[in-house]
Enzyme design. Structure first.
Site, PDB file in Angstrom:
ATOM      1  N   SER A 265      -9.656   1.110   3.902  1.00  0.00           N
ATOM      2  CA  SER A 265      -8.865   0.165   3.124  1.00  0.00           C
ATOM      3  C   SER A 265      -9.450   0.013   1.732  1.00  0.00           C
ATOM      4  O   SER A 265     -10.653   0.188   1.521  1.00  0.00           O
ATOM      5  CB  SER A 265      -8.863  -1.191   3.830  1.00  0.00           C
ATOM      6  OG  SER A 265      -8.447  -2.216   2.957  1.00  0.00           O
TER       7      SER A 265
ATOM      8  N   CYS B 125      -2.547  -8.741  -1.363  1.00  0.00           N
ATOM      9  CA  CYS B 125      -3.895  -9.292  -1.155  1.00  0.00           C
ATOM     10  C   CYS B 125      -4.701  -9.271  -2.455  1.00  0.00           C
ATOM     11  O   CYS B 125      -4.613  -8.330  -3.238  1.00  0.00           O
ATOM     12  CB  CYS B 125      -4.599  -8.518  -0.056  1.00  0.00           C
ATOM     13  SG  CYS B 125      -3.733  -8.616   1.537  1.00  0.00           S
TER      14      CYS B 125
ATOM     15  N   ASP C  85       0.770  -1.239   0.000  1.00  0.00           N
ATOM     16  CA  ASP C  85       0.000   0.000   0.000  1.00  0.00           C
ATOM     17  C   ASP C  85       0.807   1.298   0.000  1.00  0.00           C
ATOM     18  O   ASP C  85       0.546   2.193  -0.776  1.00  0.00           O
ATOM     19  CB  ASP C  85      -0.940   0.009   1.213  1.00  0.00           C
ATOM     20  CG  ASP C  85      -1.925  -1.134   1.185  1.00  0.00           C
ATOM     21  OD1 ASP C  85      -1.507  -2.255   0.840  1.00  0.00           O
ATOM     22  OD2 ASP C  85      -3.095  -0.942   1.521  1.00  0.00           O
ATOM     23  N   LYS C  86       1.747   1.459   0.916  1.00  0.00           N
ATOM     24  CA  LYS C  86       2.488   2.712   1.015  1.00  0.00           C
ATOM     25  C   LYS C  86       3.848   2.622   0.342  1.00  0.00           C
ATOM     26  O   LYS C  86       4.479   3.641   0.065  1.00  0.00           O
ATOM     27  CB  LYS C  86       2.696   3.108   2.493  1.00  0.00           C
ATOM     28  CG  LYS C  86       1.438   3.084   3.336  1.00  0.00           C
ATOM     29  CD  LYS C  86       0.311   3.866   2.700  1.00  0.00           C
ATOM     30  CE  LYS C  86      -1.004   3.627   3.405  1.00  0.00           C
ATOM     31  NZ  LYS C  86      -1.437   2.233   3.423  1.00  0.00           N
TER      32      LYS C  86
END
Length: 548
Positions: A464, A191, A120-121
């Site tokens: 999310s 994911c 994500d980051k």
């Protein structure tokens, strides 16, 4: 070459001596030095295979006529950090990653850069560094995890999160949840759905910063190894051609990426990250760009969590190049790291499965998957993944249920104190107020797991990419700086209208001013990274970047 600053002339004999200690030969001293920023660790499933990919990148660099130098950055798993104090550290890590890559690039005067990253980051952090330093660069994203399987059903991490709500509602036993958790995540990779990690991989490819098809190739496929090697070879060519990130990350390519985001129905977090990348690349992008493009570009891929399709399914349907093929009427001209214009890539990439990547004449929704909502509750804007909202909830008015933390909201949900029609407000979770703008996947999943379909969640924090339902985040200004979300009281009527892109608190202006006069921000005891971050971070409508 930039690297000549550390290896040319008699005054650089000490520098060369240290390089020779690494085994660098006389011949290699004449070649481009290429940094490999690798976010490998054995904490994050999306990163555990990056060592193997790094070997292929190194081979490619050597084959292309460069010298590879590998270093590491940190990487946080949002799923492991979710739902507790650790989530406050996730978004700040983006800035740390960007800074650490900049430090390594600038100190060692690399000629080129390969960003090897997942999640994500980490992906946006590395893109920010590449744009900031502006040396020839290419990104290799690690790829999505294969789907889990249980009882004949494809599974992802979101099934486990929503299982928590099912247990609290009595719809699932703890033993059943334990079996679910054991089979949902079968191995390495990000994911499985179009959550933030995979959305950012798609954005990287759409921007032109990774080679075609890179984003959707599953982590365990041989094609991922092949594209890692090709990327290593290609970055040396980019150095020789003098092609830099700011030649690729332009206003046109940024708008193309937003178009792909809208077509896919990507994570709301892409709004933060694309704006942050644009700032580093000196490209003007505002929230208005998202609504303008979203009004024009239809949502054509019904991806998890709102739809049935995983990233693996998208891969077999043709991946991002096939999505670009559908979007040909909208695309602007743009250079890519492959050397081909984005429109040429789109033209040469037919759709393999039209049930997954639908035509613009037969979309999932006629408008893009993300919307920016504004109004008296969010004067500077807020974000919702409209692609994951049932049509019945595109308009809703209901009473506010106000919570000053994610934990207190989660307690209320699990103890059955939230009712259908409620508008759950979770505040003081913004960039500066939390600090760190934590994601609210636990409460959103708990609500879905309990079977509630008419509950709205609104926060100045984030959601999310795995969130589905009427969940509005990034409310700006945030509560900690006195935004209207700080003034809401229990029972106030809140009105949302996705058709009108509006978000309002139905309280007259005089009453709000009276509340403002009595309002005082809560004080948090902070230290270390979070203290610095809270003092320096800008608002969500600016991408939660550091104030200049």
């Amino acid at each position: 070459m930039r690297s000549d600053e550390v290896k040319k002339g008699y005054t650089r004999a000490p520098n060369r001596s240290l390089l020779r200690a690494l085994g660098v030969t006389d011949r290699e001293m004449e070649l481009p030095f290429i940094g490999i920023a690798n976010s490998w660790n054995n904490v994050v499933p999306g990163h555990t295979h990056l060592r193997q990919l790094a070997e292929r990148v190194r081979e490619g660099i050597c084959a292309g006529g460069g010298v590879p130098f590998e270093f590491n950055t940190i990487g946080i798993c949002d799923g492991i950090a979710m739902g507790h104090e650790g989530m406050r550290y996730s978004l700040p890590s983006r800035e740390t990653i960007a800074d650490s890559v900049e430090l390594m690039i600038q100190a060692h005067r690399f000629d080129g850069l390969v960003c090897l990253c997942t999640c994500d980051k980490i992906v946006p952090g590395m893109l920010m560094a590449a744009a900031r330093c502006n040396i020839p660069a290419i990104v290799v994203t690690g790829g999505p995890m294969l789907s889990g399987h249980c009882g004949g059903k494809d599974l992802s991490l979101i099934d486990v999160f929503e299982g928590v709500g099912k247990v609290s509602a009595g719809a699932m036993t703890e033993d059943e949840l334990r079996e679910l958790e054991k089979c949902a995540m079968p191995g390495c990779g990000s994911c499985q759905g179009l959550y933030t990690a995979n959305t950012m991989a798609c954005m990287t490819e759409a921007l032109g910063m990774s080679l075609p098809r890179c984003a959707a190739i599953p982590a365990v496929h041989a094609e991922k190894l092949a594209i890692a090697r090709e990327s290593g070879e290609r970055v040396v060519s980019l150095v020789r051609e003098g092609v830099r990130p700011r030649d690729i990350i332009t206003r046109a390519s940024m708008r193309n990426a937003i178009r792909v985001d809208m077509a896919l129905g990507g994570s709301t977090n892409t709004v933060l990250h694309l704006m942050a990348i644009a700032e580093e690349a000196l490209v003007p992008v505002t929230l208005d760009d998202f609504n303008e493009i979203g009004d024009a570009v239809p949502h054509i891929c019904h991806m998890q969590p709102g739809g049935p399709h995983s990233m693996e399914t998208l891969y077999y349907a043709g991946g991002i190049p096939a999505v670009l093929h559908r979007l040909r009427p909208y695309l602007e001209e743009g250079m890519t790291t492959s050397g081909n214009d984005v429109r040429a890539i789109a033209e040469a990439s037919p759709v393999v499965d039209a049930s997954v990547i639908r035509s613009i004449e037969d979309p999932v929704h006629s408008a893009g998957g993300l919307k920016i909502l504004k109004g008296s509750l969010a004067p500077a804007g807020s974000v919702i993944k409209a692609a994951a909202v049932n049509d019945a909830m595109w308009q809703h008015t209901g009473p506010a249920r106000v919570f000053d933390s994610e934990k207190s909201a989660m307690d209320a949900i699990l103890s059955d104190r939230i009712r259908e029609g409620d508008v759950v407000i979770i505040r003081y979770e913004g960039p500066a107020g939390a600090p760190g703008m934590p994601e609210m996947l636990s409460p959103t999943s708990a609500i879905m797991g309990r079977g509630m379909t008419r509950v709205v969640l609104i926060t100045d924090g984030r959601f999310s990419g795995g969130t589905r339902g009427p969940c509005i985040g990034h409310v700006a200004p945030e509560a900690a700086v006195g935004g209207p979300i700080a003034l809401i009281e229990e029972g106030d009527e809140i009105a949302i209208d996705l058709h009108q892109k509006s978000l309002h608190i139905l309280v007259d202006a005089q009453e709000l001013e009276k509340r403002r006069a009595a309002w005082k921000p809560p004080q948090r005891s902070l230290e270390g990274v979070l203290l610095r971050y809270s003092r320096m971070v800008d608002q969500a409508d600016r991408g939660a970047v550091m104030k200049k």
